[in-house]
Enzyme design. Structure first.
Site, PDB file in Angstrom:
ATOM      1  N   SER A 143     -16.459 -20.326  50.743  1.00  0.00           N
ATOM      2  CA  SER A 143     -15.781 -20.711  51.993  1.00  0.00           C
ATOM      3  C   SER A 143     -14.608 -21.621  51.641  1.00  0.00           C
ATOM      4  O   SER A 143     -14.542 -22.137  50.511  1.00  0.00           O
ATOM      5  CB  SER A 143     -16.786 -21.468  52.871  1.00  0.00           C
ATOM      6  OG  SER A 143     -16.141 -22.122  53.944  1.00  0.00           O
ATOM      7  N   TYR A 156     -23.153 -27.467  55.769  1.00  0.00           N
ATOM      8  CA  TYR A 156     -22.442 -26.236  55.393  1.00  0.00           C
ATOM      9  C   TYR A 156     -21.496 -26.510  54.222  1.00  0.00           C
ATOM     10  O   TYR A 156     -21.455 -25.742  53.253  1.00  0.00           O
ATOM     11  CB  TYR A 156     -21.665 -25.726  56.614  1.00  0.00           C
ATOM     12  CG  TYR A 156     -20.976 -24.398  56.426  1.00  0.00           C
ATOM     13  CD1 TYR A 156     -21.668 -23.195  56.588  1.00  0.00           C
ATOM     14  CD2 TYR A 156     -19.617 -24.329  56.121  1.00  0.00           C
ATOM     15  CE1 TYR A 156     -21.032 -21.975  56.429  1.00  0.00           C
ATOM     16  CE2 TYR A 156     -18.967 -23.116  55.961  1.00  0.00           C
ATOM     17  CZ  TYR A 156     -19.679 -21.934  56.120  1.00  0.00           C
ATOM     18  OH  TYR A 156     -19.033 -20.723  55.962  1.00  0.00           O
TER      19      TYR A 156
HETATM   20  P1  NAP Z   1     -21.831 -14.039  61.383  1.00  0.00           P
HETATM   21  O1  NAP Z   1     -20.923 -13.101  62.125  1.00  0.00           O
HETATM   22  O2  NAP Z   1     -22.410 -15.202  62.108  1.00  0.00           O
HETATM   23  O3  NAP Z   1     -22.976 -13.170  60.697  1.00  0.00           O
HETATM   24  C1  NAP Z   1     -23.948 -13.809  59.938  1.00  0.00           C
HETATM   25  C2  NAP Z   1     -24.858 -12.780  59.330  1.00  0.00           C
HETATM   26  O4  NAP Z   1     -25.823 -13.457  58.533  1.00  0.00           O
HETATM   27  C3  NAP Z   1     -25.616 -11.988  60.379  1.00  0.00           C
HETATM   28  O5  NAP Z   1     -25.812 -10.687  59.901  1.00  0.00           O
HETATM   29  C4  NAP Z   1     -26.931 -12.740  60.432  1.00  0.00           C
HETATM   30  O6  NAP Z   1     -28.017 -11.967  60.888  1.00  0.00           O
HETATM   31  C5  NAP Z   1     -27.115 -13.072  58.984  1.00  0.00           C
HETATM   32  N1  NAP Z   1     -28.080 -14.149  58.792  1.00  0.00           N
HETATM   33  C6  NAP Z   1     -27.957 -15.441  59.168  1.00  0.00           C
HETATM   34  N2  NAP Z   1     -29.060 -16.138  58.829  1.00  0.00           N
HETATM   35  C7  NAP Z   1     -29.888 -15.251  58.217  1.00  0.00           C
HETATM   36  C8  NAP Z   1     -31.187 -15.349  57.659  1.00  0.00           C
HETATM   37  N3  NAP Z   1     -31.857 -16.514  57.644  1.00  0.00           N
HETATM   38  N4  NAP Z   1     -31.740 -14.254  57.120  1.00  0.00           N
HETATM   39  C9  NAP Z   1     -31.077 -13.071  57.139  1.00  0.00           C
HETATM   40  N5  NAP Z   1     -29.850 -12.909  57.665  1.00  0.00           N
HETATM   41  C10 NAP Z   1     -29.280 -13.992  58.207  1.00  0.00           C
HETATM   42  O7  NAP Z   1     -21.081 -14.690  60.146  1.00  0.00           O
HETATM   43  P2  NAP Z   1     -19.846 -14.209  59.253  1.00  0.00           P
HETATM   44  O8  NAP Z   1     -18.648 -14.912  59.729  1.00  0.00           O
HETATM   45  O9  NAP Z   1     -19.833 -12.737  59.128  1.00  0.00           O
HETATM   46  O10 NAP Z   1     -20.245 -14.915  57.876  1.00  0.00           O
HETATM   47  C11 NAP Z   1     -20.737 -14.216  56.756  1.00  0.00           C
HETATM   48  C12 NAP Z   1     -20.631 -15.133  55.562  1.00  0.00           C
HETATM   49  O11 NAP Z   1     -19.277 -15.516  55.392  1.00  0.00           O
HETATM   50  C13 NAP Z   1     -21.415 -16.440  55.689  1.00  0.00           C
HETATM   51  O12 NAP Z   1     -21.951 -16.805  54.440  1.00  0.00           O
HETATM   52  C14 NAP Z   1     -20.365 -17.420  56.113  1.00  0.00           C
HETATM   53  O13 NAP Z   1     -20.699 -18.742  55.779  1.00  0.00           O
HETATM   54  C15 NAP Z   1     -19.199 -16.922  55.308  1.00  0.00           C
HETATM   55  N6  NAP Z   1     -17.900 -17.358  55.772  1.00  0.00           N
HETATM   56  C16 NAP Z   1     -17.435 -17.008  56.984  1.00  0.00           C
HETATM   57  C17 NAP Z   1     -16.175 -17.419  57.370  1.00  0.00           C
HETATM   58  C18 NAP Z   1     -15.575 -17.069  58.711  1.00  0.00           C
HETATM   59  O14 NAP Z   1     -14.477 -17.559  58.994  1.00  0.00           O
HETATM   60  N7  NAP Z   1     -16.198 -16.246  59.522  1.00  0.00           N
HETATM   61  C19 NAP Z   1     -15.410 -18.206  56.522  1.00  0.00           C
HETATM   62  C20 NAP Z   1     -15.922 -18.557  55.280  1.00  0.00           C
HETATM   63  C21 NAP Z   1     -17.169 -18.111  54.910  1.00  0.00           C
HETATM   64  P3  NAP Z   1     -28.429 -11.907  62.467  1.00  0.00           P
HETATM   65  O15 NAP Z   1     -27.430 -11.008  63.139  1.00  0.00           O
HETATM   66  O16 NAP Z   1     -29.807 -11.372  62.464  1.00  0.00           O
HETATM   67  O17 NAP Z   1     -28.329 -13.315  62.993  1.00  0.00           O
END
Ligand code: NAP
Length: 251
Positions: A143, A156
């Site tokens: 991140s 986080y």
């Molecule tokens: P998101 O839309 O909130 O999706 C999160 C995903 O993780 C969902 O599929 C969720 O499943 C799954 N998940 C969460 N907790 C879990 C658990 N305990 N066991 C199994 N699955 C779990 O998030 P995203 O933005 O796509 O983020 C994906 C990754 O990118 C994360 O590591 C996040 O920190 C990182 N990231 C995101 C951003 C951003 O700007 N979006 C920036 C930097 C890094 P459910 O649908 O079942 O809840």
């Protein structure tokens, strides 16, 4: 030929949290590059499964919470269904927003458990298989808060800094054994994870103003990088973190 080195034909990838957001884009991209895809997560990834199969690849849902699942058991199921594990993408993650002084012990533990502990346990489980195979790629999702402290997200930021340390530590041990461990650091990507930021007019404006590209990223903006890191084209990359951030860190 160089473009062939980016292909993943015959490879088996595991992606966590592939039912929506960035994980969905990762799973579909890996399938389009040629990999069969196992998806570990709590929610059945129906749309992702459809897209993987549309790309002509096999899809498998491994139901489970990554914090509490039997990590060796989940990876073992992939091996028994698909025969091997070539790629692990540690994507699933959560964020809890609160001032540090008000962050509860439960929130702290939950974020560290999902965003860091599970990354280690899954990497260890998949890594053992990859070490036996003499080949594999682990792609962790870091991140901007692997480099910066952020605002009101102390657990986080700590977990994502930890992901980078773990990426380097595993790379140091496994680079000479055929296993690549690297990370992608997404910038500000429009997903459910960042919905609260985008809904806050002043935060949204401040973030947009700071992104040289002038827009939020989309999950698809990360697709090429995950395919690259999973492929032979990245065979000499070890322990590195690639920011895909619209220029955020350049400011
Ligand atoms: P998101 O839309 O909130 O999706 C999160 C995903 O993780 C969902 O599929 C969720 O499943 C799954 N998940 C969460 N907790 C879990 C658990 N305990 N066991 C199994 N699955 C779990 O998030 P995203 O933005 O796509 O983020 C994906 C990754 O990118 C994360 O590591 C996040 O920190 C990182 N990231 C995101 C951003 C951003 O700007 N979006 C920036 C930097 C890094 P459910 O649908 O079942 O809840």
């Amino acid at each position: 030929m160089i473009l062939d080195r980016f292909r993943l034909d015959g490879r088996v990838a595991v992606v966590t949290g592939a039912n929506r957001g960035i994980g969905q884009a990762f799973a579909v991209a890996l399938a389009q590059a040629g990999a069969d895809v196992a998806m570990l997560g709590r929610t059945e990834p129906a749309a992702t499964t459809e897209a993987v199969e549309k790309a002509g690849r096999r899809a498998l849902w491994l139901p489970g919470d990554i914090a509490t699942v039997d990590h060796d058991g989940a990876i073992g199921r992939v091996v028994s269904e698909f025969g091997r594990v070539d790629v692990l993408v540690n994507n699933a993650g959560i964020i809890r927003r609160a001032p540090a002084a008000d962050t509860t012990a439960a929130d702290w533990r939950e974020v560290i458990g999902v965003d860091l502990d599970a990354v280690f346990h899954l990497s260890q489980a998949a890594g053992r298989v990859m070490l036996r195979q003499g080949r594999g790629s682990i792609v962790n999702v870091a991140s901007m808060l692997s480099f910066q402290g952020g605002i009101r997200v102390p657990a986080y930021a700590a977990a994502k800094h930890g992901v980078v340390g773990l990426t380097k530590a595993l790379a140091n041990e496994w680079a000479g054994l055929g296993v690549n461990v690297n990370a992608i650091a997404p910038g500000y990507i429009a997903t459910d994870n960042t919905a609260a930021l985008r809904a806050d007019e002043s935060r949204n404006a401040a973030i947009l103003e700071r992104i040289p590209a002038g827009r939020w990223g989309s999950p698809d903006d990360l697709a090429g990088t995950v395919v690259f890191l999973a492929s032979d084209a990245a065979r000499y990359l070890h322990g590195t973190v690639i920011p895909v951030d619209g220029g955020w860190l350049a400011r």
